[in-house]
Motif scaffolding. Structure first.
Motif, short mmCIF file in Angstrom:
data_model
loop_
_atom_site.label_atom_id
_atom_site.label_comp_id
_atom_site.label_asym_id
_atom_site.label_seq_id
_atom_site.Cartn_x
_atom_site.Cartn_y
_atom_site.Cartn_z
N PHE A 229 0.56 1.90 -6.55
CA PHE A 229 -0.32 2.95 -6.04
C PHE A 229 -0.47 4.07 -7.06
CE2 PHE A 229 -1.95 6.28 -3.40
CZ PHE A 229 -2.64 5.63 -2.40
N SER B 144 -10.79 8.93 -7.06
CA SER B 144 -11.11 7.84 -6.14
C SER B 144 -9.92 7.50 -5.25
CB SER B 144 -11.52 6.62 -6.98
OG SER B 144 -11.80 5.54 -6.19
N VAL B 145 -8.72 7.59 -5.80
CA VAL B 145 -7.52 7.23 -5.02
C VAL B 145 -7.02 8.45 -4.22
CG1 VAL B 145 -5.14 6.38 -5.16
CG2 VAL B 145 -6.93 5.33 -6.55
N SER C 93 0.14 5.94 2.21
CA SER C 93 0.37 6.59 3.51
C SER C 93 1.73 6.23 4.07
CB SER C 93 -0.70 6.13 4.50
OG SER C 93 -1.96 6.62 4.11
N GLY D 206 -6.34 0.34 -0.46
CA GLY D 206 -5.33 0.60 -1.49
C GLY D 206 -4.37 -0.55 -1.65
N ILE E 201 -12.70 -3.28 2.43
CA ILE E 201 -13.56 -3.06 1.26
C ILE E 201 -12.82 -2.09 0.32
CG2 ILE E 201 -15.80 -2.26 0.45
CD1 ILE E 201 -16.95 -2.92 3.22
N ASP F 70 -11.17 -0.72 -6.20
CA ASP F 70 -10.28 -0.90 -7.35
C ASP F 70 -9.91 -2.38 -7.47
OD1 ASP F 70 -7.94 0.79 -9.10
OD2 ASP F 70 -7.44 -1.24 -8.48
N PHE G 260 -6.12 -3.24 -6.92
CA PHE G 260 -5.73 -3.14 -5.51
C PHE G 260 -6.30 -4.34 -4.73
CE2 PHE G 260 -5.39 1.83 -5.31
CZ PHE G 260 -4.15 1.76 -5.91
N GLY H 166 -15.41 -4.21 -3.69
CA GLY H 166 -16.72 -3.60 -3.80
C GLY H 166 -16.66 -2.16 -3.34
N PRO I 236 -11.16 9.28 -0.10
CA PRO I 236 -11.01 10.74 -0.17
C PRO I 236 -12.36 11.47 -0.29
CG PRO I 236 -10.38 9.73 -2.27
CD PRO I 236 -10.81 8.61 -1.37
N LEU J 110 -14.51 12.72 -4.11
CA LEU J 110 -15.59 11.87 -4.63
C LEU J 110 -16.88 12.70 -4.75
CD1 LEU J 110 -15.07 8.57 -2.58
CD2 LEU J 110 -14.53 8.96 -4.99
C1 LIG Z 1 -6.02 7.63 -0.34
S1 LIG Z 1 -6.18 5.96 -0.92
C2 LIG Z 1 -5.76 5.14 0.62
C3 LIG Z 1 -4.96 3.89 0.39
C4 LIG Z 1 -4.28 3.28 1.63
N1 LIG Z 1 -5.22 3.01 2.68
C5 LIG Z 1 -3.16 4.16 2.14
O1 LIG Z 1 -3.36 4.83 3.15
O2 LIG Z 1 -2.09 4.15 1.55
C6 LIG Z 1 -7.95 5.76 -1.07
C7 LIG Z 1 -8.43 4.37 -1.43
O3 LIG Z 1 -9.86 4.35 -1.35
C8 LIG Z 1 -10.37 3.56 -2.42
N2 LIG Z 1 -11.78 3.98 -2.62
C9 LIG Z 1 -12.22 5.18 -3.05
N3 LIG Z 1 -13.55 5.22 -3.08
C10 LIG Z 1 -13.98 4.02 -2.61
C11 LIG Z 1 -15.27 3.46 -2.38
N4 LIG Z 1 -16.39 4.17 -2.63
N5 LIG Z 1 -15.35 2.21 -1.90
C12 LIG Z 1 -14.22 1.49 -1.64
N6 LIG Z 1 -12.98 1.96 -1.85
C13 LIG Z 1 -12.85 3.22 -2.32
C14 LIG Z 1 -9.43 3.85 -3.57
O4 LIG Z 1 -9.50 2.87 -4.59
C15 LIG Z 1 -8.09 3.88 -2.82
O5 LIG Z 1 -7.55 2.59 -2.73
#
Ligand SMILES: C[S@@+](CC[C@H](N)C(=O)[O-])C[C@H]1O[C@@H](n2cnc3c(N)ncnc32)[C@H](O)[C@@H]1O
Length: 205
Positions: free
Chosen positions: A18, A28-29, A35, A61, A82, A85, A88, A105, A130, A134
């Protein structure tokens, strides 16, 4: 419905994966560790996963939230994840569950992704994306596509550190039904839930 395993803690390897994802794309992450199980439990409860049939998870994630959803999901229900990354998404592909489809995607392609998999409108969408970090134009597009794609009466659940998500969804779905704060997470997160009541112009109660 199986209980969520509250003893489950992210493995050190999951935390490292992570963190690497965060370093690849901080905006993006959005956070440095996955969590917590307390936040997972709150998300599952807020979304009423036990009675959901067609669920989409955006931004799974390293898959902690995905496993929590699967643990609570009924045997006939299905889950489409979806994740944009590629690392991931590859890791998520190792989760062995016939109810799960992992799609690499972007959430902005929500409608076409659903169509490509032959899915109808979901009754539940859960998002970890997030919305505070973004680009605003991307967030606006994602919000419009989710609001259009969700079945009437369906719910949208988003767990967020900052409240920016409300600025994107309230104009489309009306006021959120609930917003619960989970302090036992780093950082503390709020779990918002909206319900779609009708067409995109008639969603407000
Ligand atoms: C805060 S992390 C949450 C990860 C996991 N669900 C958790 O709670 O531990 C946000 C995730 O959203 C993904 N992400 C961000 N923008 C995205 C998009 N436009 N489409 C798909 N995934 C996206 C990131 O790559 C990341 O894996």
């Amino acid at each position: 419905m199986r209980a969520i395993d509250l003893a489950r803690r992210p493995e050190p390897s999951e935390k490292l994966a992570f963190l690497r994802g965060f370093l690849r794309s901080p905006s993006s992450v959005g956070s440095v560790i996955p969590s917590s199980r307390f936040l997972e439990r709150r998300i599952i409860h807020s979304a009423g996963i036990g009675s959901a049939r067609v669920v989409v998870e955006l931004g799974p994630g390293t898959g902690g939230t995905t496993r929590a959803i699967l643990a609570a999901l009924g045997p006939q229900a299905k889950l489409l994840c979806i994740e944009r990354d590629p690392w991931f998404a590859e890791g998520l592909g190792l989760i062995d569950d016939r109810r799960l489809i992992v799609h690499r995607g972007d959430a902005v392609d929500f409608a076409t992704t659903l169509a490509d998999h032959g899915w109808s409108s979901p009754d539940t969408v859960i998002s970890g994306i997030p919305f505070s970090t973004l680009p605003r134009s991307l967030c606006r597009q994602i919000a419009e596509r989710i609001a259009h794609g969700l079945t009437p009466g369906g719910c949208f659940v988003a767990y967020q550190f900052r409240p920016h998500v409300t600025g994107f969804f309230t104009p489309l779905l009306g006021e959120h039904e609930t917003s619960d704060l989970e302090l036992r997470n780093v950082p503390p997160m709020r779990v918002y839930r909206w319900r779609k009541n009708g067409g995109i112009d008639g969603c407000r109660k």
